[in-house]
Design a protein around this motif. Structure first.
Motif, mmCIF file in Angstrom:
data_model
loop_
_atom_site.group_PDB
_atom_site.id
_atom_site.type_symbol
_atom_site.label_atom_id
_atom_site.label_comp_id
_atom_site.label_asym_id
_atom_site.label_seq_id
_atom_site.Cartn_x
_atom_site.Cartn_y
_atom_site.Cartn_z
ATOM 1 N N HIS A 106 22.570 42.889 -15.254
ATOM 2 C CA HIS A 106 22.609 44.464 -14.872
ATOM 3 C C HIS A 106 23.702 44.891 -13.806
ATOM 4 O O HIS A 106 23.677 45.667 -13.169
ATOM 5 C CB HIS A 106 21.090 44.930 -14.194
ATOM 6 N N SER A 107 24.704 43.879 -13.951
ATOM 7 C CA SER A 107 25.915 44.308 -13.239
ATOM 8 C C SER A 107 25.782 44.368 -11.705
ATOM 9 O O SER A 107 26.770 44.871 -10.969
ATOM 10 C CB SER A 107 26.553 45.595 -13.683
ATOM 11 N N MET A 108 25.300 43.370 -11.169
ATOM 12 C CA MET A 108 24.995 43.175 -9.634
ATOM 13 C C MET A 108 25.083 41.448 -9.376
ATOM 14 O O MET A 108 24.402 40.952 -9.863
ATOM 15 C CB MET A 108 23.783 43.726 -9.110
ATOM 16 N N VAL A 109 26.046 41.129 -8.565
ATOM 17 C CA VAL A 109 26.295 39.939 -8.221
ATOM 18 C C VAL A 109 26.372 39.596 -6.918
ATOM 19 O O VAL A 109 26.980 40.243 -6.127
ATOM 20 C CB VAL A 109 27.561 39.339 -9.181
ATOM 21 N N LEU A 110 26.273 38.241 -6.309
ATOM 22 C CA LEU A 110 26.218 38.071 -5.005
ATOM 23 C C LEU A 110 27.340 37.009 -4.754
ATOM 24 O O LEU A 110 27.389 36.024 -5.457
ATOM 25 C CB LEU A 110 24.918 37.334 -4.298
ATOM 26 N N VAL A 111 28.199 37.205 -3.677
ATOM 27 C CA VAL A 111 29.106 35.950 -3.323
ATOM 28 C C VAL A 111 28.527 35.493 -1.838
ATOM 29 O O VAL A 111 28.117 36.144 -1.071
ATOM 30 C CB VAL A 111 30.442 36.851 -2.964
ATOM 31 N N PRO A 112 27.820 34.164 -2.207
ATOM 32 C CA PRO A 112 26.954 33.778 -1.437
ATOM 33 C C PRO A 112 27.685 33.411 0.104
ATOM 34 O O PRO A 112 28.759 33.353 0.047
ATOM 35 C CB PRO A 112 26.170 32.606 -1.924
ATOM 36 N N GLU A 113 26.930 33.104 1.034
ATOM 37 C CA GLU A 113 27.337 32.575 2.693
ATOM 38 C C GLU A 113 27.820 31.153 2.105
ATOM 39 O O GLU A 113 27.204 30.372 1.421
ATOM 40 C CB GLU A 113 26.254 32.415 3.292
ATOM 41 N N GLY A 114 28.934 30.956 2.582
ATOM 42 C CA GLY A 114 29.489 29.582 2.386
ATOM 43 C C GLY A 114 30.108 29.291 1.264
ATOM 44 O O GLY A 114 30.768 28.312 0.759
ATOM 45 N N ARG A 115 30.251 30.433 0.171
ATOM 46 C CA ARG A 115 31.276 30.633 -0.783
ATOM 47 C C ARG A 115 30.671 29.595 -1.941
ATOM 48 O O ARG A 115 30.651 30.278 -3.282
ATOM 49 C CB ARG A 115 32.583 30.109 -0.648
ATOM 50 N N ARG A 116 30.172 28.377 -1.668
ATOM 51 C CA ARG A 116 29.434 27.842 -3.068
ATOM 52 C C ARG A 116 30.152 27.705 -4.225
ATOM 53 O O ARG A 116 29.762 27.887 -5.383
ATOM 54 C CB ARG A 116 28.115 28.526 -3.272
ATOM 55 N N VAL A 117 31.416 27.406 -4.214
ATOM 56 C CA VAL A 117 32.332 26.974 -5.347
ATOM 57 C C VAL A 117 31.904 25.652 -5.804
ATOM 58 O O VAL A 117 31.380 24.765 -5.031
ATOM 59 C CB VAL A 117 33.809 27.145 -5.145
ATOM 60 N N PHE A 118 32.178 25.376 -7.039
ATOM 61 C CA PHE A 118 31.792 24.020 -7.420
ATOM 62 C C PHE A 118 32.988 22.927 -7.099
ATOM 63 O O PHE A 118 34.068 23.208 -7.724
ATOM 64 C CB PHE A 118 31.494 24.166 -9.093
ATOM 65 N N PRO A 119 32.886 22.080 -6.141
ATOM 66 C CA PRO A 119 34.150 21.427 -5.669
ATOM 67 C C PRO A 119 35.035 20.815 -6.735
ATOM 68 O O PRO A 119 36.057 20.382 -6.611
ATOM 69 C CB PRO A 119 33.534 20.756 -4.336
ATOM 70 N N THR A 120 34.107 20.012 -7.581
ATOM 71 C CA THR A 120 34.874 18.973 -8.581
ATOM 72 C C THR A 120 35.209 20.130 -9.816
ATOM 73 O O THR A 120 36.155 19.232 -10.372
ATOM 74 C CB THR A 120 33.913 18.012 -8.886
ATOM 75 N N LEU A 121 35.109 21.082 -9.937
ATOM 76 C CA LEU A 121 35.507 21.698 -10.991
ATOM 77 C C LEU A 121 36.657 22.650 -10.650
ATOM 78 O O LEU A 121 37.020 22.736 -9.375
ATOM 79 C CB LEU A 121 34.415 22.858 -11.407
ATOM 80 N N THR A 122 37.582 22.612 -11.510
ATOM 81 C CA THR A 122 38.970 23.425 -11.445
ATOM 82 C C THR A 122 38.481 24.765 -10.996
ATOM 83 O O THR A 122 37.748 25.383 -11.235
ATOM 84 C CB THR A 122 40.020 23.277 -12.461
ATOM 85 N N VAL A 123 39.532 25.669 -10.432
ATOM 86 C CA VAL A 123 39.684 26.899 -10.429
ATOM 87 C C VAL A 123 39.225 27.724 -11.808
ATOM 88 O O VAL A 123 38.179 28.543 -11.534
ATOM 89 C CB VAL A 123 40.890 27.358 -9.787
ATOM 90 N N VAL A 124 39.855 27.242 -12.615
ATOM 91 C CA VAL A 124 39.664 28.023 -13.828
ATOM 92 C C VAL A 124 38.198 27.705 -14.279
ATOM 93 O O VAL A 124 37.398 28.702 -15.064
ATOM 94 C CB VAL A 124 40.783 27.813 -14.926
ATOM 95 N N GLU A 125 37.918 26.576 -14.043
ATOM 96 C CA GLU A 125 36.532 26.275 -14.746
ATOM 97 C C GLU A 125 35.304 26.994 -13.818
ATOM 98 O O GLU A 125 34.197 27.489 -14.442
ATOM 99 C CB GLU A 125 36.296 24.747 -14.492
#
Ligand SMILES: Nc1ncnc2c1ncn2[C@@H]1O[C@H](COP(=O)(O)OP(=O)(O)O)[C@@H](O)[C@H]1O
Ligand SMILES: [Mg+2]
Length: 254
Positions: free
Chosen positions: A76-95
């Motif tokens: 429904h077009s609502m998304v959270l950018v969480p505290e601490g960013r929580r990117v997947f560290p072992t995956l690449t930027v594009v992944e």
């Protein structure tokens, strides 16, 4: 328009949030201020579908989304950018970006990635790098980019400047402003009140689980916010008005 009304959220018997109301309009940034432990993260996570509110309503463009789960909120077009960013560290930027666009077709994802790259050239340069090797500021750009991959109407951001070098804070805030300027409604919690006020249109102040003040940024200069927050602003080093944000937070959230 995102409209949150009279939200109540508990952790077991603890009523962490009891009476939070917030708005975010397309093209505008609403800044949510409040002391450490005031209930900002709990509120954002409840709005984004990671906690079920005990009562209150969440509406996006008049559609009632109260109590829907996070993946439904994304649909429904609502998304959270969480505290601490929580990117997947072992995956690449594009992944990482592809994960943000998991709903769309391959062709659509490719197109949206190009849009994200044009907004965040650094992500294009670093597309093949593992996200864990990026600087904090770059990881925040990636977290924004990943959120934009779902083509949201509303983005919730939890302390995007946390832990960043002071020079990077302004860069991140400029990006937040640009995201809103593309017509997205931004609801942003930010401990660095000065940096947040510099780009925000509206301000909501939360004290002890309740919204106590809402108004245009022009009325929420440092003195006004300090007055609204009262003694807490003077005594509590975590409020962040005119101060460096404090690390950690110790809120015990997941
Ligand atoms: N997972 C949890 N379980 C129990 N209490 C929690 C949990 N997360 C947060 N709290 C409590 O809820 C209140 C609000 O926390 P939080 O929403 O993280 O505040 P803020 O983001 O404004 O610092 C605090 O009293 C905190 O201790
Ligand atoms: Mg928090």
């Amino acid at each position: 328009m995102l409209e949150v009304d009279d939200l109540h959220v508990s952790y077991g018997a603890v009523n962490a949030v009891h009476g939070v109301s917030m708005r975010a309009e397309p093209g505008k940034v609403t800044l949510v201020l409040g002391a450490n432990g005031a209930g900002k993260t709990t509120s954002l996570r409840a709005v984004a579908g990671f906690h079920r509110p005990r009562s209150g309503t969440v509406q996006l463009d008049g559609v009632d989304l109260t109590g829907k789960r996070a993946h439904v909120m994304v649909r429904h077009s609502m998304v959270l950018v969480p505290e601490g960013r929580r990117v997947f560290p072992t995956l690449t930027v594009v992944e990482n970006l592809r994960i943000g666009g998991y709903r769309a077709s391959r062709a659509q994802v490719d197109e949206t990635i190009e849009e994200v790259y044009s907004q965040f050239p650094i992500l294009s340069e670093r597309r093949g790098t593992a996200a864990g090797l990026l600087s904090g500021g770059e990881q925040q750009m990636l977290a924004f980019g990943r959120a934009l991959m779902s083509q949201p109407k509303a983005i919730l951001m939890d302390e995007p400047s946390m832990g960043l070098a002071p020079t990077m804070v302004d860069t991140v805030m400029t990006k937040v402003r640009q995201i809103a300027d593309r017509g997205i409604a931004v609801l942003m919690v930010e401990q660095n009140a000065d940096a947040g006020l510099a780009i925000a249109d509206e301000v909501s102040v939360i004290t002890r689980g309740r919204t106590v003040w809402t108004g245009p940024t022009a009325d929420a200069d440092r003195a006004a916010v300090r007055a609204v927050l009262g003694d807490a602003a003077l005594d509590d080093p975590d409020i962040g008005i005119g101060r460096e944000p404090t690390a950690g937070g110790g809120t015990g959230e997941r």
